[in-house]
Motif scaffolding. Structure first.
Motif, PDB file in Angstrom:
ATOM      1  N   THR A 334       0.828  -1.208   0.000  1.00 54.09           N
ATOM      2  CA  THR A 334       0.000   0.000   0.000  1.00 54.09           C
ATOM      3  C   THR A 334       0.856   1.249   0.000  1.00 54.09           C
ATOM      4  N   GLU A 335       1.950   1.217   0.774  1.00 52.67           N
ATOM      5  CA  GLU A 335       2.807   2.394   0.902  1.00 52.67           C
ATOM      6  C   GLU A 335       4.206   1.968   1.296  1.00 52.67           C
ATOM      7  N   THR A 336       5.190   2.792   0.988  1.00 60.49           N
ATOM      8  CA  THR A 336       6.555   2.597   1.473  1.00 60.49           C
ATOM      9  C   THR A 336       6.873   3.728   2.437  1.00 60.49           C
ATOM     10  N   ILE A 337       7.590   3.395   3.493  1.00 60.49           N
ATOM     11  CA  ILE A 337       7.852   4.349   4.570  1.00 60.49           C
ATOM     12  C   ILE A 337       9.300   4.239   5.025  1.00 60.49           C
ATOM     13  N   ALA A 338       9.696   5.157   5.920  1.00 60.12           N
ATOM     14  CA  ALA A 338      11.034   5.144   6.503  1.00 60.12           C
ATOM     15  C   ALA A 338      10.991   4.503   7.897  1.00 60.12           C
ATOM     16  N   LEU A 339      12.160   4.210   8.454  1.00 64.84           N
ATOM     17  CA  LEU A 339      12.233   3.575   9.768  1.00 64.84           C
ATOM     18  C   LEU A 339      11.483   4.357  10.837  1.00 64.84           C
ATOM     19  N   ASP A 340      11.571   5.679  10.781  1.00 68.48           N
ATOM     20  CA  ASP A 340      10.952   6.478  11.845  1.00 68.48           C
ATOM     21  C   ASP A 340       9.446   6.657  11.666  1.00 68.48           C
ATOM     22  N   GLN A 341       8.856   5.951  10.702  1.00 67.79           N
ATOM     23  CA  GLN A 341       7.414   6.048  10.477  1.00 67.79           C
ATOM     24  C   GLN A 341       6.673   4.768  10.851  1.00 67.79           C
ATOM     25  N   VAL A 342       7.348   3.852  11.547  1.00 69.00           N
ATOM     26  CA  VAL A 342       6.736   2.567  11.881  1.00 69.00           C
ATOM     27  C   VAL A 342       5.578   2.739  12.862  1.00 69.00           C
ATOM     28  N   GLU A 343       5.717   3.602  13.851  1.00 67.31           N
ATOM     29  CA  GLU A 343       4.644   3.798  14.829  1.00 67.31           C
ATOM     30  C   GLU A 343       3.359   4.277  14.141  1.00 67.31           C
ATOM     31  N   ALA A 344       3.497   5.224  13.227  1.00 64.43           N
ATOM     32  CA  ALA A 344       2.326   5.703  12.484  1.00 64.43           C
ATOM     33  C   ALA A 344       1.749   4.602  11.603  1.00 64.43           C
ATOM     34  N   ALA A 345       2.609   3.733  11.077  1.00 67.78           N
ATOM     35  CA  ALA A 345       2.130   2.621  10.246  1.00 67.78           C
ATOM     36  C   ALA A 345       1.292   1.644  11.069  1.00 67.78           C
ATOM     37  N   PHE A 346       1.658   1.432  12.340  1.00 64.36           N
ATOM     38  CA  PHE A 346       0.846   0.588  13.212  1.00 64.36           C
ATOM     39  C   PHE A 346      -0.559   1.167  13.367  1.00 64.36           C
ATOM     40  N   ASP A 347      -0.649   2.479  13.502  1.00 63.60           N
ATOM     41  CA  ASP A 347      -1.959   3.131  13.634  1.00 63.60           C
ATOM     42  C   ASP A 347      -2.800   2.911  12.379  1.00 63.60           C
ATOM     43  N   ARG A 348      -2.186   3.053  11.205  1.00 63.33           N
ATOM     44  CA  ARG A 348      -2.934   2.855   9.962  1.00 63.33           C
ATOM     45  C   ARG A 348      -3.350   1.392   9.795  1.00 63.33           C
ATOM     46  N   MET A 349      -2.499   0.487  10.215  1.00 69.52           N
ATOM     47  CA  MET A 349      -2.834  -0.930  10.175  1.00 69.52           C
ATOM     48  C   MET A 349      -4.039  -1.212  11.059  1.00 69.52           C
ATOM     49  N   HIS A 350      -4.019  -0.684  12.269  1.00 68.15           N
ATOM     50  CA  HIS A 350      -5.094  -0.920  13.228  1.00 68.15           C
ATOM     51  C   HIS A 350      -6.427  -0.382  12.702  1.00 68.15           C
ATOM     52  N   ALA A 351      -6.349   0.711  11.964  1.00 76.30           N
ATOM     53  CA  ALA A 351      -7.570   1.314  11.408  1.00 76.30           C
ATOM     54  C   ALA A 351      -8.036   0.635  10.124  1.00 76.30           C
ATOM     55  N   GLY A 352      -7.245  -0.308   9.619  1.00 72.42           N
ATOM     56  CA  GLY A 352      -7.612  -1.001   8.389  1.00 72.42           C
ATOM     57  C   GLY A 352      -7.389  -0.197   7.135  1.00 72.42           C
ATOM     58  N   ASP A 353      -6.501   0.810   7.224  1.00 72.47           N
ATOM     59  CA  ASP A 353      -6.289   1.714   6.093  1.00 72.47           C
ATOM     60  C   ASP A 353      -5.268   1.199   5.083  1.00 72.47           C
ATOM     61  N   VAL A 354      -4.507   0.168   5.438  1.00 75.86           N
ATOM     62  CA  VAL A 354      -3.461  -0.331   4.546  1.00 75.86           C
ATOM     63  C   VAL A 354      -3.513  -1.843   4.461  1.00 75.86           C
ATOM     64  N   LEU A 355      -3.046  -2.376   3.337  1.00 75.03           N
ATOM     65  CA  LEU A 355      -2.834  -3.813   3.220  1.00 75.03           C
ATOM     66  C   LEU A 355      -1.450  -4.143   3.777  1.00 75.03           C
ATOM     67  N   ARG A 356      -0.440  -3.418   3.306  1.00 76.84           N
ATOM     68  CA  ARG A 356       0.902  -3.519   3.873  1.00 76.84           C
ATOM     69  C   ARG A 356       1.627  -2.188   3.720  1.00 76.84           C
ATOM     70  N   SER A 357       2.187  -1.719   4.840  1.00 75.42           N
ATOM     71  CA  SER A 357       3.202  -0.673   4.799  1.00 75.42           C
ATOM     72  C   SER A 357       4.546  -1.383   4.755  1.00 75.42           C
ATOM     73  N   VAL A 358       5.461  -0.856   3.951  1.00 73.45           N
ATOM     74  CA  VAL A 358       6.770  -1.503   3.825  1.00 73.45           C
ATOM     75  C   VAL A 358       7.856  -0.471   4.083  1.00 73.45           C
ATOM     76  N   VAL A 359       8.719  -0.768   5.055  1.00 76.13           N
ATOM     77  CA  VAL A 359       9.884   0.075   5.324  1.00 76.13           C
ATOM     78  C   VAL A 359      10.923  -0.192   4.242  1.00 76.13           C
ATOM     79  N   VAL A 360      11.369   0.868   3.592  1.00 71.43           N
ATOM     80  CA  VAL A 360      12.417   0.759   2.565  1.00 71.43           C
ATOM     81  C   VAL A 360      13.652   1.485   3.056  1.00 71.43           C
ATOM     82  N   LEU A 361      14.781   0.783   3.016  1.00 71.63           N
ATOM     83  CA  LEU A 361      16.032   1.351   3.541  1.00 71.63           C
ATOM     84  C   LEU A 361      17.019   1.602   2.403  1.00 71.63           C
TER      85      LEU A 361
END
Length: 361
Positions: A334-361
């Motif tokens: 669903t989206e690619t994010i940075a390491l410091d965005q994992v906490e926000a990704a948990f919130d979106r997961m809990h709300a059902g807003d994403v299929l998968r957030s993926v951290v890209v390094l």
């Protein structure tokens, strides 16, 4: 020489995750250091943060990952520096009773790296599922590394390390979905949608997706569902039976992990059909079914561990199918994010807003 990298830790139960400096030791015998390129944000990582797995804080989170082997320890022959790999959390031993009987996907003695990664003050970290890949580099057992075609995107390949493999494997390996079968999938998050995709790949004629969220049902349609049922509005057992000539589905895959949805799966299958439980329940959950119904309906009630996969067999095959255009793994990102965005990704997961957030390094 030990290295210092950035990684995401869960310091305590329900505390916000944070990025810390992590110390990665040189690989010892049977170990490998992997430079992580991408890592999916999985519900299991959230369970670790919430204390739902165990209380061995602090955790180094992340396990659904792909990257490049940087160095290996003594005796490692499976992989070499420069290999592009998907990480897995069930490195088989090859010696236990399951392995010796030719069923290594049931290995009873899977293993991880023996050395510990730490914080700079020496605090030992517990890596999620023995991997800990929300980090620039991680230390794993070499058997946790599976070589795949480097032409695949790391963000896509890493998803095979957990959720997508669990769902596809639940359909193909555990449920043994075949050509012309009818399949119902209850719960259309990442694992359930992967079960839909796996059922399509296996040649199922009818694939019924069940969820309470119309957004998830629409995504399931794009991945191969022929019919959808919103179980908040319709009795899913009756709907599945109606869609299968009054009989029930040949295979019902329960991807939620709750007693009420398991009962739905049990009664929505055809006589002598198969129920596959791939959703993970919590320790306090109990299931009650009339024993006469269990006997009288026949068939099989199965649990699917990691999609009953054998990484060395399944990961390269699924990557090849994706590269051939036959398996749309990129649809799960669903989206690619940075390491410091994992906490926000948990919130979106809990709300059902994403299929998968993926951290890209």
């Amino acid at each position: 020489m030990a290295q210092e990298v950035r990684g995401v830790i869960a310091p305590g139960k329900d505390q916000p995750v944070r990025v810390e400096t992590i110390v990665i030791p040189d690989p010892g015998p049977g170990e490998a250091v992997v430079r992580v390129q991408a890592c999916g944000v999985c519900h299991t990582d959230l369970h670790y943060k919430q204390g739902g797995i165990n209380d061995e804080f602090p955790f180094l989170l992340g396990h659904e990952a792909a990257g490049v082997v940087e160095s290996v320890g003594e005796g490692v022959s499976e992989v070499a520096p420069g290999d592009f790999v998907v990480l897995n959390w069930r490195a088989v031993c090859g010696q236990c009773r399951a392995c010796e009987r030719g069923r290594p996907w049931y290995c009873f003695n899977t293993h991880n790296a023996k050395q510990k990664m730490t914080l700079t003050d020496g605090t030992e970290l517990s890596p999620a599922l023995g991997i800990g890949a929300f980090a620039e580099k991680t230390l794993v057992a070499a058997g946790q590394c599976t070589k795949v075609d480097p032409a695949v995107s790391p963000a896509v390949a890493g998803l095979l390390g957990c959720g997508v493999m669990a769902g596809i494997g639940a359909a193909i390996n555990t449920g043994q979905v075949g050509r012309g079968d009818s399949v119902a999938v209850i719960g259309c998050g990442g694992v359930g949608d992967a079960a839909v995709a796996g059922s399509l790949l296996a040649g199922a004629a009818k694939i019924i997706a069940v969820d309470i969220d119309d957004r998830k049902l629409e995504t399931a349609r794009t991945l191969g569902a022929t019919h959808t049922v919103n179980s908040r509005e319709t009795d899913p057992v009756e709907a599945i039976r109606e869609l299968t000539g009054g009989h029930g589905a040949d295979v019902v895959i329960e991807a939620v992990g709750r007693p009420e949805t398991y009962r739905q799966a049990f009664y929505a299958r055809d006589l002598a059909g198969t129920v596959v439980l791939v959703g993970v329940p919590t320790p306090e959950m109990k299931l009650e079914l009339p024993l006469l119904d269990v006997f009288g309906r026949g068939g099989a009630l199965k649990s699917s561990w990691y999609g009953d996969c054998l990484p060395s067999r399944d990961f390269p095959m699924l990557v090849d199918l994706h590269l051939q255009g036959r398996l749309p793994l990129d649809a799960f990102v669903t989206e690619t994010i940075a390491l410091d965005q994992v906490e926000a990704a948990f919130d979106r997961m809990h709300a059902g807003d994403v299929l998968r957030s993926v951290v890209v390094l």
